[in-house]
Design a protein around this motif. Structure first.
Motif, PDB file in Angstrom:
ATOM      1  N   ILE A 178     -12.644  -0.233  11.962  1.00  0.00           N
ATOM      2  CA  ILE A 178     -12.908   0.433  10.474  1.00  0.00           C
ATOM      3  C   ILE A 178     -13.310   2.162  10.749  1.00  0.00           C
ATOM      4  O   ILE A 178     -13.448   2.981  10.518  1.00  0.00           O
ATOM      5  CB  ILE A 178     -13.714   0.053   9.423  1.00  0.00           C
ATOM      6  CG1 ILE A 178     -12.952  -1.051   9.479  1.00  0.00           C
ATOM      7  CG2 ILE A 178     -13.710   0.641   8.748  1.00  0.00           C
ATOM      8  CD1 ILE A 178     -14.037  -1.855   8.677  1.00  0.00           C
ATOM      9  N   LEU A 179     -14.260   1.621  12.154  1.00  0.00           N
ATOM     10  CA  LEU A 179     -14.912   3.167  12.491  1.00  0.00           C
ATOM     11  C   LEU A 179     -14.250   4.476  13.528  1.00  0.00           C
ATOM     12  O   LEU A 179     -13.988   5.355  13.001  1.00  0.00           O
ATOM     13  CB  LEU A 179     -16.168   2.642  13.508  1.00  0.00           C
ATOM     14  CG  LEU A 179     -17.506   2.204  12.941  1.00  0.00           C
ATOM     15  CD1 LEU A 179     -18.414   1.342  14.057  1.00  0.00           C
ATOM     16  CD2 LEU A 179     -17.837   3.136  12.208  1.00  0.00           C
ATOM     17  N   GLY A 180     -12.985   3.761  14.007  1.00  0.00           N
ATOM     18  CA  GLY A 180     -12.328   3.926  14.649  1.00  0.00           C
ATOM     19  C   GLY A 180     -11.918   5.503  13.288  1.00  0.00           C
ATOM     20  O   GLY A 180     -10.760   5.708  14.204  1.00  0.00           O
ATOM     21  N   PHE A 181     -11.227   4.716  12.510  1.00  0.00           N
ATOM     22  CA  PHE A 181     -10.221   5.235  11.442  1.00  0.00           C
ATOM     23  C   PHE A 181     -11.048   6.249  10.780  1.00  0.00           C
ATOM     24  O   PHE A 181     -10.444   6.658  10.424  1.00  0.00           O
ATOM     25  CB  PHE A 181      -9.770   3.559  10.426  1.00  0.00           C
ATOM     26  CG  PHE A 181      -9.194   4.842   9.085  1.00  0.00           C
ATOM     27  CD1 PHE A 181      -7.358   4.849   9.090  1.00  0.00           C
ATOM     28  CD2 PHE A 181      -9.682   4.641   8.192  1.00  0.00           C
ATOM     29  CE1 PHE A 181      -7.491   5.610   7.790  1.00  0.00           C
ATOM     30  CE2 PHE A 181      -9.153   5.031   7.335  1.00  0.00           C
ATOM     31  CZ  PHE A 181      -7.959   5.968   7.565  1.00  0.00           C
ATOM     32  N   ILE A 182     -12.520   5.790  10.189  1.00  0.00           N
ATOM     33  CA  ILE A 182     -12.936   6.607   9.726  1.00  0.00           C
ATOM     34  C   ILE A 182     -13.648   7.748  10.848  1.00  0.00           C
ATOM     35  O   ILE A 182     -13.458   9.022   9.979  1.00  0.00           O
ATOM     36  CB  ILE A 182     -14.721   6.038   9.445  1.00  0.00           C
ATOM     37  CG1 ILE A 182     -14.616   5.169   8.831  1.00  0.00           C
ATOM     38  CG2 ILE A 182     -15.507   7.142   8.707  1.00  0.00           C
ATOM     39  CD1 ILE A 182     -15.548   4.157   8.131  1.00  0.00           C
ATOM     40  N   PHE A 183     -13.702   7.762  12.251  1.00  0.00           N
ATOM     41  CA  PHE A 183     -14.186   8.866  12.938  1.00  0.00           C
ATOM     42  C   PHE A 183     -12.417   9.202  13.950  1.00  0.00           C
ATOM     43  O   PHE A 183     -13.586   9.513  14.333  1.00  0.00           O
ATOM     44  CB  PHE A 183     -15.273   8.958  14.062  1.00  0.00           C
ATOM     45  CG  PHE A 183     -16.284   8.112  12.909  1.00  0.00           C
ATOM     46  CD1 PHE A 183     -17.403   9.234  12.286  1.00  0.00           C
ATOM     47  CD2 PHE A 183     -17.254   6.854  12.960  1.00  0.00           C
ATOM     48  CE1 PHE A 183     -18.353   8.989  10.948  1.00  0.00           C
ATOM     49  CE2 PHE A 183     -18.289   6.331  11.870  1.00  0.00           C
ATOM     50  CZ  PHE A 183     -19.030   7.655  11.354  1.00  0.00           C
TER      51      PHE A 183
END
Length: 353
Positions: free
Chosen positions: A18-23
Motif C-alpha cells: 500500500i505504501l509502495g502504491f501511495i508513494f
C-alpha cells in the motif's frame, strides 16, 4: 502460532505494498511499487530465518523466568560462549586437517553437542556461584549480579581468545555444504544454513514442549515454577530442578550460538549482546515464561526487523538504512510493555516452564 506468523507476514506485506502504491512517484530512478513487490518474498523468508534465531535464544530466557521469575541477563553471553565453542571445534579440526573428511551433518551434530554441553555447564556454574547465594534477596540484587556476570564473561572470553589465538574475532571455517543455496525462483532462494536454523528451532520447541508437558521431570519443573515450598514438601529436590532448568536453558542458548555462528560466520565476545537483548524483547513480546510465546515473539520480531531493514532505505531514498532496524526492535518492546505487559500469549496460555 502459524496463524500469528502468517498474519504478521500478510499484514506487513499488505502495508508495504500500500505504501509502495501511495508513494510510487517519490522515486524517479526505478519503479517503487515493482521493487517492493520483487523483493517481498525474499524479505519474508529472511525475516522468518532471523526470527528463529531470536526464538531459540528467547527459549533460554523464558525457561529460567518461568521457574525463578528472574531475568537472566547473562544468557546472551552464554549464547556467545556456545558460538565460540562451535568455532573452536571447527578451527581445531581444520588445523588438524580432518575438517574436510567428516560429513557436514556429522560436523553439525558435533559442534551442536559441544556447544550445548559447554553452555549448559556454564549456565549451571553461573547459577551455583552468582545466583543461588542470592536466592530470596530482593529482585534487584540478582539482576545486578546477572549484569555483572554478563560483563565478566565478555571479558573472560576476550582474555582467553587473546592469549589462545592473539585475536578475539573468530570466523567459522567455510563448509561448502552449508553455503549452498536452494533456488525456488528468480526472486526467492534459501540458504542451507537458514533451513538448518529453522528446522533446529522447530525441533527444539517440539522436544522442549514434550519434555516440560509430558515427562515426570517436566511435571517437577512446573511444580517448582508454581510453588517451590509445596513442591519441596512433595519430595521434589528444588535445587536439582533449578539446576536442570539452567542447564536446559544454557544448552539451548549454546545451540543457538552455534547456529548463529554458522549463519553469520564471524563472532566476537560482544556478539551476544544485541541478539540477547532482542531475544529478551521477543520473550516479552510473546509472553515471558511461555515457551510457545517465546518462539512466536522471536519469529514476529525477526519478520518485522527484516521488513524495516529492507524497506526503510527504499522508501526514504537512503536517508534511513538497515541500521535503524534496532530502533524498531526496541520500540516494539516499549510499546508492548506499555499496552500489553503480559505479551501476545501471556494471558491466553499461562504455560510456565
Amino acid at each position: 502460532m502459524l496463524l500469528y506468523v502468517a498474519g504478521t507476514v500478510f499484514i506487513l506485506s499488505a502495508l508495504v505494498l500500500i505504501l509502495g502504491f501511495i508513494f510510487r512517484d517519490i522515486r524517479t530512478d526505478f519503479n517503487l511499487l515493482e521493487r517492493v513487490w520483487l523483493i517481498l518474498p525474499q524479505v519474508a523468508v529472511d525475516g522468518i530465518s532471523a526470527g528463529f534465531v531470536y526464538a531459540m535464544i528467547a527459549l533460554g530466557y523464558t525457561m529460567v523466568y518461568g521457574v525463578l521469575e528472574f531475568i537472566n541477563f547473562a544468557h546472551s553471553e552464554i549464547f556467545m560462549v556456545g558460538a565460540f565453542i562451535g568455532a573452536e571445534v571447527l578451527l581445531i579440526m581444520n588445523s588438524a586437517g580432518v575438517l574436510g573428511a567428516v560429513h557436514p551433518l556429522i560436523l553439525l551434530l558435533l559442534i551442536l553437542l559441544f556447544g550445548m554441553l559447554g553452555s549448559g555447564g556454564l549456565a549451571v556454574t553461573v547459577e551455583r556461584i552468582a545466583y543461588r547465594p542470592l536466592r530470596g534477596a530482593p529482585r534487584l540484587v540478582p539482576l545486578i549480579s546477572a549484569i555483572g556476570v554478563s560483563l565478566f564473561l565478555q571479558d573472560a572470553v576476550r582474555f582467553f581468545e587473546g592469549i589462545w589465538r592473539n585475536e578475539f574475532y573468530l570466523t567459522y571455517p567455510t563448509i561448502k555444504f552449508f553455503e549452498q543455496r536452494i533456488i525456488l525462483s528468480s526472486t526467492i532462494d534459501f540458504s542451507v544454513k537458514s533451513i538448518i536454523v529453522i528446522l533446529g528451532a522447530i525441533l527444539m520447541l517440539v522436544i522442549l514442549n514434550y519434555f516440560v508437558n509430558a515427562t515426570k521431570i517436566g511435571t517437577a519443573i512446573r511444580a517448582v515454577a508454581q510453588d517451590r515450598a509445596t513442591a519441596s514438601l512433595m519430595g521434589i529436590d528444588v535445587n536439582q530442578i533449578i539446576v536442570l532448568t539452567f542447564f536446559i536453558g544454557g544448552a539451548m542458548g549454546g545451540a543457538a550460538g552455534v547456529l548463529f555462528g554458522l549463519q553469520y560466520n564471524t563472532i566476537n565476545p560482544f556478539t551476544g549482546f544485541i541478539p540477547g537483548l532482542k531475544a529478551f524483547t521477543a520473550a516479552v513480546l510473546g509472553g515471558i515464561g511461555n515457551i510457545s510465546g517465546a518462539m512466536l515473539g522471536g519469529i514476529v520480531l525477526g519478520i518485522m526487523e527484516a521488513y524495516g531493514a529492507s524497506y526503510l532505505s527504499i522508501f526514504t531514498s537512503g536517508a534511513f538504512g538497515a541500521e535503524y532496524k534496532d530502533i524498531l526492535a526496541f520500540s516494539i518492546l516499549i510499546i508492548i510493555l506499555i499496552f500489553r505487559p503480559a505479551g501476545l500469549l501471556g494471558q491466553v496460555v499461562r504455560e510456565k516452564a
